[in-house]
Design a protein around this motif. Structure first.
Motif, PDB file in Angstrom:
ATOM      1  N   GLY A   1       0.789  -1.231   0.000  1.00  0.00           N
ATOM      2  CA  GLY A   1       0.000   0.000   0.000  1.00  0.00           C
ATOM      3  C   GLY A   1       0.817   1.274   0.000  1.00  0.00           C
ATOM      4  O   GLY A   1       0.352   2.309   0.496  1.00  0.00           O
ATOM      5  N   CYS A   2       2.012   1.239  -0.574  1.00  0.00           N
ATOM      6  CA  CYS A   2       2.865   2.432  -0.593  1.00  0.00           C
ATOM      7  C   CYS A   2       2.341   3.502  -1.552  1.00  0.00           C
ATOM      8  O   CYS A   2       2.666   4.676  -1.422  1.00  0.00           O
ATOM      9  N   GLY A   3       1.556   3.102  -2.533  1.00  0.00           N
ATOM     10  CA  GLY A   3       0.968   4.051  -3.476  1.00  0.00           C
ATOM     11  C   GLY A   3       1.893   4.525  -4.574  1.00  0.00           C
ATOM     12  O   GLY A   3       1.550   5.428  -5.337  1.00  0.00           O
ATOM     13  N   SER A   4       3.071   3.914  -4.673  1.00  0.00           N
ATOM     14  CA  SER A   4       4.038   4.348  -5.687  1.00  0.00           C
ATOM     15  C   SER A   4       3.489   4.184  -7.101  1.00  0.00           C
ATOM     16  O   SER A   4       3.620   5.085  -7.930  1.00  0.00           O
ATOM     17  N   CYS A   5       2.844   3.059  -7.370  1.00  0.00           N
ATOM     18  CA  CYS A   5       2.323   2.807  -8.715  1.00  0.00           C
ATOM     19  C   CYS A   5       1.193   3.771  -9.056  1.00  0.00           C
ATOM     20  O   CYS A   5       1.102   4.262 -10.188  1.00  0.00           O
ATOM     21  N   ALA A   6       0.326   4.050  -8.080  1.00  0.00           N
ATOM     22  CA  ALA A   6      -0.808   4.954  -8.320  1.00  0.00           C
ATOM     23  C   ALA A   6      -0.350   6.385  -8.554  1.00  0.00           C
ATOM     24  O   ALA A   6      -0.962   7.124  -9.334  1.00  0.00           O
ATOM     25  N   ARG A   7       0.732   6.803  -7.881  1.00  0.00           N
ATOM     26  CA  ARG A   7       1.257   8.161  -8.072  1.00  0.00           C
ATOM     27  C   ARG A   7       1.945   8.313  -9.420  1.00  0.00           C
ATOM     28  O   ARG A   7       1.770   9.318 -10.110  1.00  0.00           O
ATOM     29  N   LYS A   8       2.723   7.310  -9.807  1.00  0.00           N
ATOM     30  CA  LYS A   8       3.485   7.396 -11.047  1.00  0.00           C
ATOM     31  C   LYS A   8       2.647   7.043 -12.275  1.00  0.00           C
ATOM     32  O   LYS A   8       2.902   7.556 -13.367  1.00  0.00           O
ATOM     33  N   PHE A   9       1.657   6.173 -12.089  1.00  0.00           N
ATOM     34  CA  PHE A   9       0.848   5.717 -13.217  1.00  0.00           C
ATOM     35  C   PHE A   9      -0.637   5.770 -12.838  1.00  0.00           C
ATOM     36  O   PHE A   9      -1.304   4.727 -12.733  1.00  0.00           O
ATOM     37  N   PRO A  10      -1.165   6.984 -12.634  1.00  0.00           N
ATOM     38  CA  PRO A  10      -2.568   7.123 -12.207  1.00  0.00           C
ATOM     39  C   PRO A  10      -3.573   6.655 -13.254  1.00  0.00           C
ATOM     40  O   PRO A  10      -4.733   6.428 -12.926  1.00  0.00           O
ATOM     41  N   GLU A  11      -3.122   6.532 -14.512  1.00  0.00           N
ATOM     42  CA  GLU A  11      -4.027   6.054 -15.556  1.00  0.00           C
ATOM     43  C   GLU A  11      -4.169   4.534 -15.539  1.00  0.00           C
ATOM     44  O   GLU A  11      -5.019   3.967 -16.233  1.00  0.00           O
ATOM     45  N   ILE A  12      -3.347   3.846 -14.735  1.00  0.00           N
ATOM     46  CA  ILE A  12      -3.390   2.389 -14.661  1.00  0.00           C
ATOM     47  C   ILE A  12      -3.867   1.894 -13.293  1.00  0.00           C
ATOM     48  O   ILE A  12      -4.641   0.953 -13.214  1.00  0.00           O
ATOM     49  N   TYR A  13      -3.393   2.576 -12.212  1.00  0.00           N
ATOM     50  CA  TYR A  13      -3.690   2.094 -10.866  1.00  0.00           C
ATOM     51  C   TYR A  13      -4.367   3.170 -10.020  1.00  0.00           C
ATOM     52  O   TYR A  13      -4.219   4.365 -10.263  1.00  0.00           O
ATOM     53  N   LYS A  14      -5.080   2.694  -9.005  1.00  0.00           N
ATOM     54  CA  LYS A  14      -5.628   3.579  -7.991  1.00  0.00           C
ATOM     55  C   LYS A  14      -5.606   2.842  -6.657  1.00  0.00           C
ATOM     56  O   LYS A  14      -5.467   1.607  -6.608  1.00  0.00           O
ATOM     57  N   MET A  15      -5.733   3.595  -5.576  1.00  0.00           N
ATOM     58  CA  MET A  15      -5.706   2.997  -4.252  1.00  0.00           C
ATOM     59  C   MET A  15      -7.128   2.743  -3.768  1.00  0.00           C
ATOM     60  O   MET A  15      -8.027   3.561  -3.968  1.00  0.00           O
ATOM     61  N   LYS A  16      -7.330   1.589  -3.155  1.00  0.00           N
ATOM     62  CA  LYS A  16      -8.632   1.252  -2.590  1.00  0.00           C
ATOM     63  C   LYS A  16      -8.408   0.384  -1.347  1.00  0.00           C
ATOM     64  O   LYS A  16      -7.770  -0.668  -1.419  1.00  0.00           O
ATOM     65  N   ASN A  17      -8.935   0.864  -0.226  1.00  0.00           N
ATOM     66  CA  ASN A  17      -8.794   0.158   1.056  1.00  0.00           C
ATOM     67  C   ASN A  17      -7.337  -0.123   1.392  1.00  0.00           C
ATOM     68  O   ASN A  17      -6.983  -1.196   1.892  1.00  0.00           O
ATOM     69  N   GLY A  18      -6.494   0.864   1.091  1.00  0.00           N
ATOM     70  CA  GLY A  18      -5.086   0.742   1.432  1.00  0.00           C
ATOM     71  C   GLY A  18      -4.274  -0.157   0.527  1.00  0.00           C
ATOM     72  O   GLY A  18      -3.108  -0.453   0.817  1.00  0.00           O
ATOM     73  N   LYS A  19      -4.849  -0.602  -0.600  1.00  0.00           N
ATOM     74  CA  LYS A  19      -4.150  -1.461  -1.549  1.00  0.00           C
ATOM     75  C   LYS A  19      -4.278  -0.895  -2.953  1.00  0.00           C
ATOM     76  O   LYS A  19      -5.250  -0.194  -3.269  1.00  0.00           O
ATOM     77  N   ALA A  20      -3.310  -1.184  -3.794  1.00  0.00           N
ATOM     78  CA  ALA A  20      -3.369  -0.749  -5.189  1.00  0.00           C
ATOM     79  C   ALA A  20      -4.229  -1.710  -5.984  1.00  0.00           C
ATOM     80  O   ALA A  20      -4.164  -2.932  -5.794  1.00  0.00           O
TER      81      ALA A  20
END
Length: 234
Positions: free
Chosen positions: A187-206
């Motif tokens: 749940g670090c959110g690195s993928c969601a920050r760098k690639f918001p068009e692919i990932y998002k955070m939900k319930n503390g998980k990508a």
């Protein structure tokens, strides 16, 4: 519905062609259907092994290895390996297309893919004995030499006309190709920050965003996988 039609347009065109042929001449339609049945049975026997091979290449062979041995900077070694793979192969040419597509997705150059496909189609070292038997050793040698020259010349020409990106752009990505392992994700959110068009955070998980197939390229997906510090994306 449009996406389903686009994915299966070749099959749809073939079905329409068969229907038109049956309406025009039933006998010709039956003959075409029997020919198609023969090739379909042949493909069923061969393609499962091909799909296993491509899956193994995709999963177990690192991209760096493909790029080093078959990429744009592989030089003479890459050309030699490509020619060896094609000329020593067995099976019909259509078995080569899934393998070559996997190689080009992993970083192989268009030039080396052309060499593999061309040598697979017309060199066939296992068939040289039969060629020499029926056509003569002199014919076989001369044909083989000029064929090799033509293959490498054609590879050079097509390298100037076709780029890897042109082939990859035609690929329709499958949503199921991207998976986040919730048990590994921290749940670090690195993928969601760098690639918001692919990932998002939900319930503390990508999690992977729905319907990303037409929004991102495969290169972006591969980069996003590497962005995860615990390798939870596969």
């Amino acid at each position: 519905m449009k996406q389903i039609i686009r994915k299966n347009k070749t099959l749809i065109i073939a079905i329409i062609g068969y229907i038109a042929l049956f309406l025009y001449n039933t006998e010709l339609g039956l003959k075409a259907l029997n020919e198609s049945k023969y090739y379909f049975v042949e493909m069923i026997k061969i393609l499962p092994a091909v799909f296993v091979l491509t899956s193994l290449i995709q999963t177990w062979v690192p991209t760096e290895v493909i790029m080093k041995n078959f990429g744009n900077k592989s030089g003479i070694k890459g050309k030699a390996l490509s020619f060896a793979i094609g000329s020593l192969s067995a099976g019909p040419i259509y078995a080569a297309f899934p393998v070559c597509r996997t190689l080009i997705d992993k970083g192989a150059s268009v030039e080396n893919i052309i060499i593999i496909l061309s040598s697979w189609a017309v060199v066939k070292v296992p068939m040289l004995i039969n060629e020499a038997k029926f056509m003569g050793v002199k014919y076989m040698c001369i044909r083989w030499i000029f064929t090799i020259i033509a293959i490498f010349l054609m590879a050079q020409i097509m390298k100037l006309w076709i780029k890897e990106s042109e082939i990859k752009e035609k690929e329709v990505l499958n949503f199921d190709m991207v998976v986040v392992n919730e048990d590994i994700c921290i749940g670090c959110g690195s993928c969601a920050r760098k690639f918001p068009e692919i990932y998002k955070m939900k319930n503390g998980k990508a999690i992977v965003i729905d319907n990303i197939t037409e929004k991102v390229s495969k290169e972006e997906i591969e980069k996003s996988k590497k962005s995860c510090p615990v390798h939870a994306i596969s």
